[in-house]
Design an enzyme around this catalytic site. Structure first.
Site, PDB file in Angstrom:
ATOM      1  N   LYS A  79       0.850  -1.198   0.000  1.00  0.00           N
ATOM      2  CA  LYS A  79       0.000   0.000   0.000  1.00  0.00           C
ATOM      3  C   LYS A  79       0.883   1.244   0.000  1.00  0.00           C
ATOM      4  CE  LYS A  79      -3.918   1.948   2.625  1.00  0.00           C
ATOM      5  NZ  LYS A  79      -4.774   1.793   3.827  1.00  0.00           N
ATOM      6  N   SER A 154      -9.716   1.714   2.795  1.00  0.00           N
ATOM      7  CA  SER A 154      -8.874   2.497   1.917  1.00  0.00           C
ATOM      8  C   SER A 154      -7.819   1.696   1.165  1.00  0.00           C
ATOM      9  CB  SER A 154      -8.172   3.586   2.733  1.00  0.00           C
ATOM     10  OG  SER A 154      -7.302   3.008   3.684  1.00  0.00           O
ATOM     11  N   SER A 178      -9.915  -0.566   6.957  1.00  0.00           N
ATOM     12  CA  SER A 178      -9.298  -0.459   5.627  1.00  0.00           C
ATOM     13  C   SER A 178      -8.604  -1.695   5.101  1.00  0.00           C
ATOM     14  CB  SER A 178      -8.309   0.699   5.607  1.00  0.00           C
ATOM     15  OG  SER A 178      -9.015   1.888   5.429  1.00  0.00           O
TER      16      SER A 178
HETATM   17  N1  GLN Z   1     -13.162   4.129   6.172  1.00  0.00           N
HETATM   18  C1  GLN Z   1     -12.560   4.545   7.393  1.00  0.00           C
HETATM   19  C2  GLN Z   1     -12.170   5.992   7.315  1.00  0.00           C
HETATM   20  O1  GLN Z   1     -12.343   6.576   6.292  1.00  0.00           O
HETATM   21  C3  GLN Z   1     -11.393   3.665   7.734  1.00  0.00           C
HETATM   22  C4  GLN Z   1     -10.163   3.985   7.003  1.00  0.00           C
HETATM   23  C5  GLN Z   1      -8.992   3.145   7.392  1.00  0.00           C
HETATM   24  O2  GLN Z   1      -9.134   2.117   8.056  1.00  0.00           O
HETATM   25  N2  GLN Z   1      -7.819   3.621   7.037  1.00  0.00           N
HETATM   26  O3  GLN Z   1     -11.709   6.569   8.266  1.00  0.00           O
END
Ligand code: GLN
Length: 473
Positions: A79, A154, A178
């Site tokens: 990532k 994400s 994410s």
């Molecule tokens: N969807 C969540 C957010 O936007 C989690 C994102 C993540 O785990 N990095 O904060």
């Protein structure tokens, strides 16, 4: 031989027996990436020449009859918020568009030591804020199961790359879901480790008390091999914890599974619910005991998460000021304008929204009403899990109430996007490990079962996952 069908340990055996070379394998993966990734967009950058030369090194070691680690020669994707020395690390943001990582994250050091082959860096929501990968400054990733739909976020690029056979495994990060959400949406295995199980050194911080790095893979066994390779205490991360190697005596007939009733309420897609309940039934048939449990503060998790995570993000992202890192608007003699314009133009709308919410929640006079209160809720949520885990060994729930949605469907409405995380954020607030396991499909859209464990009991949730996987064979 179809090289894409091999698990990590089959690749290891094949390399040792010289059935194929690491170079063959690497070239096969790059060919697949070039054929398919134009449509999927899981990668932001590729590192073909270094990958090929690393593959040759692995082949030389094998020729010399040297021992190789389980991940040697196995292609992986990282990532793009995890630093790999001398390679661009954008965090999906324009503000870091040309930032080159000056050092390796601890997880990367560990992978490189095993001679893993990094094929490229994967797409993500900007600074890991989002649930669909649509917040990337470089365009969305498409779900390999249906290109009109999101891969989740994400870490959407990391999940899509594994699902589409563009890398054997990958690393992502999970702050509020994410890893688990994209694993569920793309139909691969994803593990969010216990807070502290994996070093965060070299991960671009979003919300430091919640962030964890973890693996995506095709099988439980592969996921375990990668987790074992990256876990452990690190002197560069004071929140990382020493891990005990406990010998797990796993027996499905002794397993007590808790099903939190608050995770099956109005709003869940009935088709998702049916698949999740069907999977839990399979566990019952295999001999596990199923018990309903209650996590009464679940409804407060999302509001608490959306106060705590932006608060931490607003502090973490203060370093991107147009001076120290990345994109800079040249305003000659006015420093404040450099800050304002670089940040105003460098950050996308969702990141700016989070910085504003976080700054507000931390500001004097509001801190007690928002941040402090959210931290108290966090404790209540932790207690809920502790109580439940007095009665059961693992919890099972959906990863998301929804199937993968269409690209564009939710992006205009931040609240509807935040709702996608309703089943995942509590686990981060409580610091627990959780797995997303593919357990069925609606049409061609995958559904992930979430298996949540006690702190540092990754092996328990992985073994639990394996029971379902073995049943499918
Ligand atoms: N969807 C969540 C957010 O936007 C989690 C994102 C993540 O785990 N990095 O904060």
């Amino acid at each position: 031989m179809n090289l894409f069908e091999l698990t990590i340990s089959q690749i290891n055996q094949g390399l040792k027996k010289k059935e194929f070379s690491a170079l063959d394998l690497c070239q096969t993966y790059f060919k697949e990436i070039k054929d398919k990734d134009k449509k999927i967009s899981s990668f932001l950058s590729l590192s073909e020449s270094s990958a090929l030369s690393q593959a040759k090194e692995v082949d030389d070691l094998i020729k010399d009859n040297q021992e190789i680690g389980p991940l040697a020669g196995v292609p992986c994707a990282i990532k793009d918020n995890i630093l790999v020395q001398d390679i661009k690390c954008t965090a999906g943001s324009k503000i870091l568009e040309n930032y080159v990582a000056p050092y390796d994250a601890t997880v990367i050091k560990k992978l490189k030591k095993q001679k893993a082959i990094i094929v490229g860096k994967t797409n993500l929501d900007e600074f890991a804020m989002g649930s669909s990968t649509e917040n990337s400054a470089f365009g969305p990733t498409h779900n390999p199961n249906d290109l009109t739909r999101v891969p989740g976020g994400s870490s959407g690029g990391s999940a899509a790359a594994v699902a589409a056979n563009l890398s054997r495994y990958s690393l992502g990060s999970d702050t509020g879901g994410s890893i688990r959400l994209p694993a569920s949406f793309c139909g691969v295995v994803g593990l969010k480790p216990t807070y502290g199980a994996v070093s965060r050194y070299g991960l671009i911080a979003f919300a430091s008390s919640l962030d964890q790095i973890g693996p995506f893979a095709k099988t439980i066994e592969d996921c375990k091999i990668v987790f074992d390779a990256i876990k452990g205490e690190d002197e560069m991360d004071s929140t990382s914890a020493p891990l005990k190697n406990e010998n797990l005596n796993f027996n499905i007939e002794n397993l007590k599974i808790g099903v939190p009733k608050e995770y099956f309420v109005k709003g869940i897609d009935p088709e998702v619910e049916k698949i999740i309940k069907g999977a839990i039934k399979k566990y019952e048939e295999a001999g596990a005991k199923i018990e309903e449990v209650s996590l009464p503060n679940t409804e407060y998790a999302l509001p608490a998460y959306y106060i705590i995570s932006p608060s931490e993000a607003s502090a973490n992202l203060a370093r991107f000021d147009g001076i120290k890192y990345g994109y800079s608007e040249d305003k000659k003699n006015n420093l404040l304008d450099v800050y304002l314009d670089s940040r105003g133009k460098g950050f996308g709308p969702e990141v700016r929204r989070r910085i504003m919410i976080g700054t507000y929640a931390l500001s004097s006079g509001y801190y007690e009403a928002y941040y402090l209160r959210a931290e108290k809720v966090r404790n209540l949520i932790k207690n809920d899990f502790e109580k439940a885990f007095n009665k059961v060994d693992v919890l099972m729930a959906p990863v998301s109430p929804f199937l993968p949605f269409k690209i564009g469907e939710r992006i205009q409405d931040p609240l509807s996007m935040y709702l996608v995380d309703v089943y995942t954020v509590s686990i981060n607030l409580a610091g627990l490990p959780a797995l997303s396991l593919p357990v069925g499909k609606v049409g061609n859209l995958p559904v992930g079962l979430q298996i949540i464990g006690k702190p540092f009991q990754e092996d328990m949730i992985l073994e639990t996952g394996r029971v379902f996987e073995n049943n499918q064979k």
